[in-house]
Design a protein around this motif. Structure first.
Motif, PDB file in Angstrom:
ATOM      1  N   PRO A 355     -32.286  -5.466  46.770  1.00  9.91           N
ATOM      2  CA  PRO A 355     -33.266  -4.474  46.931  1.00  9.91           C
ATOM      3  C   PRO A 355     -34.476  -5.009  47.333  1.00  9.91           C
ATOM      4  CG  PRO A 355     -32.985  -4.665  44.620  1.00  9.91           C
ATOM      5  CD  PRO A 355     -31.878  -5.277  45.118  1.00  9.91           C
ATOM      6  N   SER A 356     -35.223  -4.614  48.143  1.00  4.84           N
ATOM      7  CA  SER A 356     -36.333  -4.797  48.675  1.00  4.84           C
ATOM      8  C   SER A 356     -37.456  -4.112  47.679  1.00  4.84           C
ATOM      9  CB  SER A 356     -36.616  -4.266  50.122  1.00  4.84           C
ATOM     10  OG  SER A 356     -35.827  -4.937  50.997  1.00  4.84           O
ATOM     11  N   SER A 357     -37.259  -3.157  47.130  1.00  6.17           N
ATOM     12  CA  SER A 357     -38.101  -2.370  46.172  1.00  6.17           C
ATOM     13  C   SER A 357     -38.094  -3.293  44.929  1.00  6.17           C
ATOM     14  CB  SER A 357     -37.595  -1.304  46.085  1.00  6.17           C
ATOM     15  OG  SER A 357     -38.425  -0.411  44.854  1.00  6.17           O
ATOM     16  N   ASN A 358     -39.265  -3.018  44.063  1.00  8.48           N
ATOM     17  CA  ASN A 358     -39.292  -3.708  42.827  1.00  8.48           C
ATOM     18  C   ASN A 358     -38.835  -2.839  41.711  1.00  8.48           C
ATOM     19  OD1 ASN A 358     -40.469  -6.542  43.380  1.00  8.48           O
ATOM     20  ND2 ASN A 358     -42.385  -5.364  43.717  1.00  8.48           N
ATOM     21  N   TRP A 359     -38.258  -1.725  42.231  1.00 10.84           N
ATOM     22  CA  TRP A 359     -37.766  -0.988  41.000  1.00 10.84           C
ATOM     23  C   TRP A 359     -36.306  -1.291  40.586  1.00 10.84           C
ATOM     24  CZ3 TRP A 359     -40.257   2.730  38.287  1.00 10.84           C
ATOM     25  CH2 TRP A 359     -41.337   3.277  38.950  1.00 10.84           C
ATOM     26  N   ASN A 360     -35.725  -2.234  41.426  1.00  8.77           N
ATOM     27  CA  ASN A 360     -34.359  -2.868  41.079  1.00  8.77           C
ATOM     28  C   ASN A 360     -34.316  -4.213  41.355  1.00  8.77           C
ATOM     29  OD1 ASN A 360     -32.754  -0.055  41.050  1.00  8.77           O
ATOM     30  ND2 ASN A 360     -33.733   0.164  42.864  1.00  8.77           N
ATOM     31  N   GLY A 361     -32.937  -4.626  40.801  1.00  5.27           N
ATOM     32  CA  GLY A 361     -32.785  -6.082  41.189  1.00  5.27           C
ATOM     33  C   GLY A 361     -31.398  -6.505  41.680  1.00  5.27           C
ATOM     34  N   ALA A 362     -31.366  -7.754  42.116  1.00  7.83           N
ATOM     35  CA  ALA A 362     -30.101  -8.166  42.813  1.00  7.83           C
ATOM     36  C   ALA A 362     -28.937  -8.226  41.655  1.00  7.83           C
ATOM     37  CB  ALA A 362     -30.262  -9.336  43.492  1.00  7.83           C
ATOM     38  N   ILE A 363     -29.352  -8.705  40.754  1.00  7.10           N
ATOM     39  CA  ILE A 363     -28.354  -8.546  39.246  1.00  7.10           C
ATOM     40  C   ILE A 363     -29.258  -7.864  38.181  1.00  7.10           C
ATOM     41  CG2 ILE A 363     -27.431 -10.195  37.510  1.00  7.10           C
ATOM     42  CD1 ILE A 363     -27.551 -12.360  39.697  1.00  7.10           C
ATOM     43  N   ASP A 364     -28.662  -6.987  37.496  1.00  4.91           N
ATOM     44  CA  ASP A 364     -29.174  -6.102  36.592  1.00  4.91           C
ATOM     45  C   ASP A 364     -28.054  -6.032  35.531  1.00  4.91           C
ATOM     46  OD1 ASP A 364     -30.671  -4.553  34.885  1.00  4.91           O
ATOM     47  OD2 ASP A 364     -30.285  -2.560  36.149  1.00  4.91           O
ATOM     48  N   SER A 365     -28.207  -6.435  34.331  1.00  3.55           N
ATOM     49  CA  SER A 365     -27.235  -6.646  33.216  1.00  3.55           C
ATOM     50  C   SER A 365     -27.836  -5.685  32.120  1.00  3.55           C
ATOM     51  CB  SER A 365     -26.942  -7.843  32.660  1.00  3.55           C
ATOM     52  OG  SER A 365     -28.019  -8.587  31.852  1.00  3.55           O
ATOM     53  N   GLY A 366     -26.981  -5.245  30.941  1.00  3.34           N
ATOM     54  CA  GLY A 366     -27.269  -4.427  30.058  1.00  3.34           C
ATOM     55  C   GLY A 366     -27.887  -5.029  28.987  1.00  3.34           C
ATOM     56  N   SER A 367     -29.074  -5.856  28.917  1.00  2.00           N
ATOM     57  CA  SER A 367     -29.454  -6.673  27.778  1.00  2.00           C
ATOM     58  C   SER A 367     -30.103  -5.518  26.687  1.00  2.00           C
ATOM     59  CB  SER A 367     -30.621  -7.400  28.102  1.00  2.00           C
ATOM     60  OG  SER A 367     -31.563  -6.898  28.867  1.00  2.00           O
ATOM     61  N   GLU A 368     -30.573  -4.487  27.031  1.00  3.72           N
ATOM     62  CA  GLU A 368     -30.962  -3.368  26.212  1.00  3.72           C
ATOM     63  C   GLU A 368     -29.669  -2.547  25.462  1.00  3.72           C
ATOM     64  OE1 GLU A 368     -29.740  -1.102  29.970  1.00  3.72           O
ATOM     65  OE2 GLU A 368     -30.829  -3.134  29.370  1.00  3.72           O
ATOM     66  N   ASN A 369     -28.593  -2.967  25.752  1.00  2.17           N
ATOM     67  CA  ASN A 369     -27.408  -2.535  25.190  1.00  2.17           C
ATOM     68  C   ASN A 369     -26.625  -3.660  24.317  1.00  2.17           C
ATOM     69  OD1 ASN A 369     -27.657   0.186  26.012  1.00  2.17           O
ATOM     70  ND2 ASN A 369     -26.583  -0.323  27.883  1.00  2.17           N
ATOM     71  N   GLY A 370     -27.256  -4.826  24.358  1.00  2.00           N
ATOM     72  CA  GLY A 370     -26.730  -5.935  23.760  1.00  2.00           C
ATOM     73  C   GLY A 370     -25.823  -6.738  24.733  1.00  2.00           C
ATOM     74  N   GLY A 371     -25.995  -6.299  26.016  1.00  2.00           N
ATOM     75  CA  GLY A 371     -24.853  -7.147  27.159  1.00  2.00           C
ATOM     76  C   GLY A 371     -25.692  -8.277  27.524  1.00  2.00           C
ATOM     77  N   VAL A 372     -24.775  -9.283  27.905  1.00  2.40           N
ATOM     78  CA  VAL A 372     -25.028 -10.536  28.447  1.00  2.40           C
ATOM     79  C   VAL A 372     -24.729 -10.635  29.851  1.00  2.40           C
ATOM     80  CG1 VAL A 372     -24.327 -11.681  26.385  1.00  2.40           C
ATOM     81  CG2 VAL A 372     -22.621 -11.394  28.115  1.00  2.40           C
ATOM     82  N   CYS A 373     -25.209 -11.733  30.574  1.00  2.00           N
ATOM     83  CA  CYS A 373     -25.018 -12.019  31.852  1.00  2.00           C
ATOM     84  C   CYS A 373     -24.636 -13.472  32.127  1.00  2.00           C
ATOM     85  CB  CYS A 373     -26.181 -11.643  32.896  1.00  2.00           C
ATOM     86  SG  CYS A 373     -26.132 -12.012  34.461  1.00  2.00           S
ATOM     87  N   MET A 374     -23.337 -13.707  32.226  1.00  2.00           N
ATOM     88  CA  MET A 374     -22.879 -15.260  32.106  1.00  2.00           C
ATOM     89  C   MET A 374     -22.290 -15.627  33.221  1.00  2.00           C
ATOM     90  SD  MET A 374     -23.526 -15.898  28.575  1.00  2.00           S
ATOM     91  CE  MET A 374     -22.517 -17.201  28.113  1.00  2.00           C
TER      92      MET A 374
END
Length: 478
Positions: A355-374
């Protein structure tokens, strides 16, 4: 059949009441015509159109098969075109169907191994809806050429839908609003009989199944008002060429989506790929999305409803997005890779224009749910805005870096990554404005220095950690 022409204004042209199996042979060179009811405009099925009407122009209560190399024209102006309450098998023939409701229906199953099909339907194009259990509610297509324009779903099966070969040109509803070139001529035909001014059809998907959809080969061109491919259970794709344009999702599965091969091009979608569990092991996946490119949904999925209220949707299984191999390209207005749980990159080539908007990201993992980004393998470049830019976890098995710039670069900016000796590791041209770069490759080595170049402006990045972060801190305004 050799030159048959039957019209019944009040019921079926051919009605098979009691026969274990009936075979219709279409003689070579013959044109055969069956009609039920009075010719009428084919439009979205509604109660006023006799939705509860029974039967079809060609109607059998038992098994029915069609073979031969002649032509069969079927006009079902009371309800369906071709309909059997048991198993329907079509081996060959040139078959044209125009039906007020469903074009071709085998309640227990539909099996097609060849032939040429032109279907115009106010309901579903090809359908099997028996809910009895295994072996019922099955559509299996192993060959043939199909042109389907349906107000409902193009191909719908209750339990199992498998496509192993054939060519499909599909339009559902009024399409995605971004017509595929192959279909442009037919939709622009003023004599097509379509009134596209008012869509009320609840489901207008390309391929739809309540259980498993499996695509192993063939060519599919789908322009869909709803999802291009949709399963309430599982979608498995191991081969074939798919060109998909959808007003909703490109490919959606409520449970699992697995891609091990094939050439998948999603040229328009709301979300490109969506399921609770997503695995990509091979093939080419190229996505354009108005929201998220790939979305592993579920977990605690917080968002804002249509009326502005905060909503929470919980799914039992932890979402997983896993890329093991293949080539994945994403151009997304929302998140590029989005998981409400885990993201695992283990191989493959991945490029994300986020995205060009700061509301989103090129990568978005669910750390709020205990998720990881590996990340443990493969090569990935993820670019986009920096406001919510994420990167890989520091205990990943492969090095990565994220760099946020103090200003944005425009679309068409050239991004090049060099090692300390000046060897080029990666090159990419940005699809839109960017302010953040995330990169990982097996060639990155902890402690080494690399050069990131954007439009000739360079910055040196030393990998002082497995997941190195440099540049601006991110947040609103960058």
């Amino acid at each position: 059949m050799e030159g048959v022409d039957i019209t019944n204004l009040s019921g079926a042209a051919i009605y098979i009441e009691n026969a274990g199996c009936t075979c219709i042979l279409l003689e070579e060179g013959a044109i055969n015509r069956l009609q039920s009811g009075t010719e009428t405009e084919i439009k979205t099925v509604g109660e006023e159109d006799g939705q509860d009407a029974k039967g079809a122009a060609l109607y059998a209560k038992d098994d029915l098969s069609v073979t031969g190399i002649g032509s069969l024209q079927v006009f079902g102006y009371i309800n369906n075109g071709i309909h059997t309450k048991n198993n329907l098998t079509i081996e060959s023939g040139n078959i044209e169907v125009e039906a007020l409701n469903n074009g071709i229906k085998g309640k227990d199953s539909v099996t097609i191994t060849g032939g040429s099909f032109s279907i115009l339907s106010g309901g579903d194009g090809i359908k099997s809806d028996d809910t009895t259990g295994d072996g019922y509610g099955v559509v299996s297509i192993a060959g043939g050429d199909f042109s389907i324009q349906s107000r409902g779903d193009a191909v719908q099966a209750e339990n199992f839908l498998v496509i192993s070969d054939g060519s499909f040109y599909i339009i559902t509803g009024d399409g995605s609003g971004n017509m595929l070139p192959q279909l442009q001529g037919s939709r622009d035909n003023p004599d097509s009989g379509w009134d596209l001014s008012d869509i009320t059809q609840d489901s207008a998907k390309g391929l739809k199944c309540g259980g498993i959809i499996e695509v192993t080969g063939g060519f599919l061109s789908v322009d869909s008002y709803d999802d291009a491919i949709h399963s309430n259970g599982t979608v498995l794709i191991s081969g074939g060429t798919l060109m998909l344009a959808a007003r909703d999702d490109g490919i959606h599965a409520d449970m699992e989506l697995g891609i091990t091969g094939g050439d998948i091009q999603i040229i328009k979608s709301y979300e490109g790929l969506e399921a609770n569990q997503i695995s990509i092991e091979g093939g080419l996946v190229d996505i354009v999305a108005g929201d998220d490119g790939i979305n592993a949904n579920g977990g605690s999925d917080r968002g804002w409803g249509w009326r502005g209220e905060n909503t929470v949707n919980k799914v039992k299984d932890m979402p997983n997005l896993t890329i093991i191999g293949g080539e994945v390209k994403v151009n997304a207005v929302g998140d590029g890779l989005d998981s409400n749980g885990n993201i695992y990159i283990e191989g493959g080539m991945v490029s994300i224009d986020g995205p060009s908007s700061n509301w989103n990201g090129a990568i978005d993992s669910g750390s709020e749910n205990g998720g990881v980004c590996m990340i443990s393998g493969g090569t990935i470049l993820a670019i986009g805005s920096s406001g919510m830019a994420e990167t890989f976890d520091g205990n990943s098995g492969q090095c990565s870096f994220r760099h946020n710039f103090d200003h944005a670069y425009g679309a068409e900016s050239e991004i090049i990554i060099f090692d300390a000796d000046g060897n080029e590791l990666y090159r990419h041209t940005a699809a839109k404005e960017i302010a953040s770069v995330v990169f990982s490759s097996p060639e990155l080595v902890l402690g080494e220095t690399y050069v990131l170049s954007v439009d000739g402006e360079t910055v040196e990045i030393t990998l002082d950690a497995v997941s190195t972060i440099s540049g601006q801190r991110g947040g609103w305004g960058w």
